[in-house]
Design a protein around this motif. Structure first.
Motif, PDB file in Angstrom:
ATOM      1  N   THR A  56       8.084  10.453   8.954  1.00  0.00           N
ATOM      2  CA  THR A  56       7.814  10.227   7.536  1.00  0.00           C
ATOM      3  C   THR A  56       6.702   9.206   7.341  1.00  0.00           C
ATOM      4  OG1 THR A  56      10.136  10.721   7.038  1.00  0.00           O
ATOM      5  CG2 THR A  56       8.873   9.580   5.339  1.00  0.00           C
ATOM      6  N   GLN A  57       6.710   8.155   8.158  1.00  0.00           N
ATOM      7  CA  GLN A  57       5.644   7.153   8.087  1.00  0.00           C
ATOM      8  C   GLN A  57       4.291   7.780   8.397  1.00  0.00           C
ATOM      9  OE1 GLN A  57       5.663   4.238  11.247  1.00  0.00           O
ATOM     10  NE2 GLN A  57       5.006   2.612   9.892  1.00  0.00           N
ATOM     11  N   ARG A  58       4.242   8.627   9.401  1.00  0.00           N
ATOM     12  CA  ARG A  58       2.994   9.308   9.767  1.00  0.00           C
ATOM     13  C   ARG A  58       2.517  10.215   8.639  1.00  0.00           C
ATOM     14  NH1 ARG A  58       2.490  14.335  12.574  1.00  0.00           N
ATOM     15  NH2 ARG A  58       0.482  14.574  13.629  1.00  0.00           N
ATOM     16  N   MET A  59       3.444  10.932   8.000  1.00  0.00           N
ATOM     17  CA  MET A  59       3.066  11.841   6.925  1.00  0.00           C
ATOM     18  C   MET A  59       2.521  11.077   5.716  1.00  0.00           C
ATOM     19  SD  MET A  59       5.478  14.403   4.711  1.00  0.00           S
ATOM     20  CE  MET A  59       6.232  12.966   3.930  1.00  0.00           C
ATOM     21  N   ILE A  60       3.155   9.956   5.366  1.00  0.00           N
ATOM     22  CA  ILE A  60       2.710   9.181   4.201  1.00  0.00           C
ATOM     23  C   ILE A  60       1.339   8.572   4.458  1.00  0.00           C
ATOM     24  CG2 ILE A  60       3.222   7.131   2.823  1.00  0.00           C
ATOM     25  CD1 ILE A  60       6.174   7.761   3.142  1.00  0.00           C
ATOM     26  N   LEU A  61       1.119   8.060   5.670  1.00  0.00           N
ATOM     27  CA  LEU A  61      -0.166   7.427   5.970  1.00  0.00           C
ATOM     28  C   LEU A  61      -1.306   8.438   6.012  1.00  0.00           C
ATOM     29  CD1 LEU A  61       0.834   4.844   8.725  1.00  0.00           C
ATOM     30  CD2 LEU A  61       0.238   4.380   6.358  1.00  0.00           C
ATOM     31  N   SER A  62      -1.074   9.571   6.671  1.00  0.00           N
ATOM     32  CA  SER A  62      -2.152  10.542   6.839  1.00  0.00           C
ATOM     33  C   SER A  62      -2.399  11.390   5.603  1.00  0.00           C
ATOM     34  CB  SER A  62      -1.847  11.467   8.031  1.00  0.00           C
ATOM     35  OG  SER A  62      -0.645  12.186   7.803  1.00  0.00           O
ATOM     36  N   GLY A  63      -1.386  11.563   4.762  1.00  0.00           N
ATOM     37  CA  GLY A  63      -1.557  12.424   3.602  1.00  0.00           C
ATOM     38  C   GLY A  63      -1.696  11.715   2.278  1.00  0.00           C
ATOM     39  N   TRP A  64      -1.365  10.421   2.230  1.00  0.00           N
ATOM     40  CA  TRP A  64      -1.389   9.711   0.956  1.00  0.00           C
ATOM     41  C   TRP A  64      -2.183   8.398   1.025  1.00  0.00           C
ATOM     42  CZ3 TRP A  64       0.808  11.711  -3.508  1.00  0.00           C
ATOM     43  CH2 TRP A  64       1.577  12.867  -3.338  1.00  0.00           C
ATOM     44  N   GLY A 104     -10.037   7.218  -5.899  1.00  0.00           N
ATOM     45  CA  GLY A 104      -8.761   7.261  -5.197  1.00  0.00           C
ATOM     46  C   GLY A 104      -8.028   8.567  -5.418  1.00  0.00           C
ATOM     47  N   ILE A 105      -8.063   9.091  -6.654  1.00  0.00           N
ATOM     48  CA  ILE A 105      -7.405  10.367  -6.941  1.00  0.00           C
ATOM     49  C   ILE A 105      -8.085  11.506  -6.195  1.00  0.00           C
ATOM     50  CG2 ILE A 105      -6.900  12.027  -8.777  1.00  0.00           C
ATOM     51  CD1 ILE A 105      -6.581   9.652 -10.668  1.00  0.00           C
ATOM     52  N   ALA A 106      -9.414  11.468  -6.123  1.00  0.00           N
ATOM     53  CA  ALA A 106     -10.131  12.497  -5.367  1.00  0.00           C
ATOM     54  C   ALA A 106      -9.754  12.464  -3.886  1.00  0.00           C
ATOM     55  CB  ALA A 106     -11.638  12.306  -5.533  1.00  0.00           C
ATOM     56  N   GLY A 107      -9.591  11.264  -3.332  1.00  0.00           N
ATOM     57  CA  GLY A 107      -9.144  11.176  -1.941  1.00  0.00           C
ATOM     58  C   GLY A 107      -7.746  11.731  -1.749  1.00  0.00           C
ATOM     59  N   LEU A 108      -6.847  11.499  -2.718  1.00  0.00           N
ATOM     60  CA  LEU A 108      -5.498  12.054  -2.637  1.00  0.00           C
ATOM     61  C   LEU A 108      -5.522  13.572  -2.658  1.00  0.00           C
ATOM     62  CD1 LEU A 108      -3.312   9.754  -4.921  1.00  0.00           C
ATOM     63  CD2 LEU A 108      -3.202   9.995  -2.443  1.00  0.00           C
ATOM     64  N   VAL A 109      -6.381  14.143  -3.492  1.00  0.00           N
ATOM     65  CA  VAL A 109      -6.483  15.599  -3.556  1.00  0.00           C
ATOM     66  C   VAL A 109      -6.883  16.174  -2.203  1.00  0.00           C
ATOM     67  CG1 VAL A 109      -7.743  17.506  -4.618  1.00  0.00           C
ATOM     68  CG2 VAL A 109      -6.947  15.622  -6.031  1.00  0.00           C
ATOM     69  N   ILE A 110      -7.807  15.529  -1.530  1.00  0.00           N
ATOM     70  CA  ILE A 110      -8.205  15.987  -0.191  1.00  0.00           C
ATOM     71  C   ILE A 110      -7.050  15.816   0.798  1.00  0.00           C
ATOM     72  CG2 ILE A 110      -9.847  15.647   1.688  1.00  0.00           C
ATOM     73  CD1 ILE A 110     -11.024  16.903  -0.847  1.00  0.00           C
ATOM     74  N   GLY A 111      -6.296  14.715   0.653  1.00  0.00           N
ATOM     75  CA  GLY A 111      -5.189  14.470   1.581  1.00  0.00           C
ATOM     76  C   GLY A 111      -4.062  15.462   1.459  1.00  0.00           C
ATOM     77  N   TRP A 112      -3.910  16.090   0.295  1.00  0.00           N
ATOM     78  CA  TRP A 112      -2.832  17.068   0.111  1.00  0.00           C
ATOM     79  C   TRP A 112      -3.014  18.297   0.993  1.00  0.00           C
ATOM     80  CZ3 TRP A 112      -3.092  16.773  -5.941  1.00  0.00           C
ATOM     81  CH2 TRP A 112      -2.490  15.577  -6.354  1.00  0.00           C
ATOM     82  N   PHE A 148     -10.283  12.558   6.371  1.00  0.00           N
ATOM     83  CA  PHE A 148     -10.603  11.212   5.894  1.00  0.00           C
ATOM     84  C   PHE A 148     -12.081  11.113   5.513  1.00  0.00           C
ATOM     85  CE2 PHE A 148      -7.094   9.898   9.028  1.00  0.00           C
ATOM     86  CZ  PHE A 148      -6.123  10.253   8.107  1.00  0.00           C
ATOM     87  N   GLY A 149     -12.940  11.739   6.322  1.00  0.00           N
ATOM     88  CA  GLY A 149     -14.360  11.756   5.974  1.00  0.00           C
ATOM     89  C   GLY A 149     -14.626  12.537   4.695  1.00  0.00           C
ATOM     90  N   VAL A 150     -13.909  13.662   4.512  1.00  0.00           N
ATOM     91  CA  VAL A 150     -14.064  14.436   3.281  1.00  0.00           C
ATOM     92  C   VAL A 150     -13.545  13.645   2.088  1.00  0.00           C
ATOM     93  CG1 VAL A 150     -13.410  16.580   2.117  1.00  0.00           C
ATOM     94  CG2 VAL A 150     -13.944  16.602   4.558  1.00  0.00           C
ATOM     95  N   ALA A 151     -12.462  12.882   2.276  1.00  0.00           N
ATOM     96  CA  ALA A 151     -11.956  12.039   1.187  1.00  0.00           C
ATOM     97  C   ALA A 151     -12.974  10.968   0.801  1.00  0.00           C
ATOM     98  CB  ALA A 151     -10.636  11.398   1.610  1.00  0.00           C
ATOM     99  N   PHE A 152     -13.674  10.413   1.791  1.00  0.00           N
ATOM    100  CA  PHE A 152     -14.728   9.441   1.485  1.00  0.00           C
ATOM    101  C   PHE A 152     -15.856  10.092   0.688  1.00  0.00           C
ATOM    102  CE2 PHE A 152     -18.836   7.581   2.599  1.00  0.00           C
ATOM    103  CZ  PHE A 152     -18.637   6.251   2.259  1.00  0.00           C
ATOM    104  N   LEU A 153     -16.277  11.284   1.096  1.00  0.00           N
ATOM    105  CA  LEU A 153     -17.335  11.984   0.365  1.00  0.00           C
ATOM    106  C   LEU A 153     -16.891  12.354  -1.042  1.00  0.00           C
ATOM    107  CD1 LEU A 153     -18.736  14.353   3.150  1.00  0.00           C
ATOM    108  CD2 LEU A 153     -19.731  12.223   2.290  1.00  0.00           C
TER     109      LEU A 153
END
Length: 312
Positions: free
Chosen positions: A201-209, A249-257, A275-280
């Protein structure tokens, strides 16, 4: 702000890859089969002819003993990874912030707090006593019980019930005799399984949110810094700056989903591409929302059908 976000991303990235290594270690614990290796070496050592004849079984004993040492090292390394991953802080300086109330307490209350924390379930003392046998000298107790069992007959049901416990205690005493530094590890054969859901669960929250959100914020902050350095663009007010950061931040969350791993023992390597796509996405929010609007229009536009020609 960009420097603080970069440091925060580095801290959470370390926690993420530590959790990923812990999930891999949980899988390795199942494949090591440390208890089976201990039992095989112990049963081979109980045969006195192995040490008197010095035949092929003697060489096999030393080979299995070396394999046991390698398995113990792998087991201890896996346990260390799992323990560190399960004890990671939820945010930076969490341990320091939690220790502030203890330092602010009166001096007369601190010894009692230390005594209670020493017996807490998460402390090392509790973990050590939980894995050790209750008998202070279980090997001598095993010898007495074996001698008594040799002079009296026991029922077959009673002997069947005691056989697994006796085997486990004999394995423990064998490790004590060969000088193992942690024989009590035999009493926790499923170590790591209880941490699977927590670490997953910790891995999922960090990598996806968490990390996609921070990368989106970083991209938005870099865009604002670039705008400030550009003399052709006017300086933005405080509210538009905050709005730009929030959208980043919201755009990064959308990519993380689109890259959230499942919870479980799966230790699939996490890619840094999302993560790179979230930065872009945080850097160029206008492009992202333009793509979303095109996708919405293409999904909502119903195909027009030509009316059927009823006239001959």
């Amino acid at each position: 702000m960009s420097i603080a976000l970069t440091a925060l991303i580095g801290w959470y990235t370390r926690v993420l890859y530590q959790a990923e290594s812990a999930l891999t270690a949980i899988q390795q614990l199942a494949s090591v089969r440390y208890l089976d290796k201990v039992r095989a070496v112990r049963r081979l050592a109980q045969d006195e002819e192995v040490f008197t004849k010095h035949d092929a079984r003697y060489a096999q004993y030393h080979q299995q003993l070396g394999d046991l040492a390698l398995a113990r090292a792998a087991h201890n390394a896996a346990v260390g990874l799992i323990t560190r991953a399960s004890e990671n802080d939820s945010y930076p300086f969490e341990a320091f912030l939690r220790s502030l109330p203890a330092h602010a307490a009166p001096p007369e209350q601190r010894p009692a707090d230390q005594a209670s924390s020493a017996a807490a379930p998460g402390s090392g003392l509790h973990d050590l006593t939980a894995t050790a046998p209750e008998d202070p000298d279980p090997c001598s107790t095993l010898a007495v019980a074996t001698a008594e069992a040799a002079h009296r007959e026991t029922s077959r049901t009673h002997a069947t019930d005691l056989a697994p416990k006796r085997d486990l205690l004999e394995d423990y005493c064998f490790l004590v005799n060969i000088g193992d530094d942690n024989p009590g590890i035999l009493f926790t054969p499923t170590f790591g399984a209880q941490y699977t859901f927590e670490i997953g669960t910790q891995r999922m929250i960090l990598s996806g949110w968490v990390l996609p959100f921070l990368y989106g914020l970083l991209g938005a902050s870099v865009f604002l810094m670039r705008s400030l350095l550009n003399e052709r663009t006017a300086n933005m007010a405080l509210f538009p700056v905050l709005l730009r950061l929030a959208l980043g931040g919201i755009a990064g969350l959308v990519i993380g989903w689109f890259s959230v791993p499942g919870v479980g023992t799966s230790a699939t390597q996490i890619s840094s591409i999302p993560f790179g796509v979230a930065f872009l996405a945080g850097f160029s929010i206008d492009t992202l929302f333009a793509l979303l609007e095109r996708l919405t229009h293409s999904l909502s536009a119903a195909p027009r059908r030509r009316p059927a020609n009823t006239h001959g």
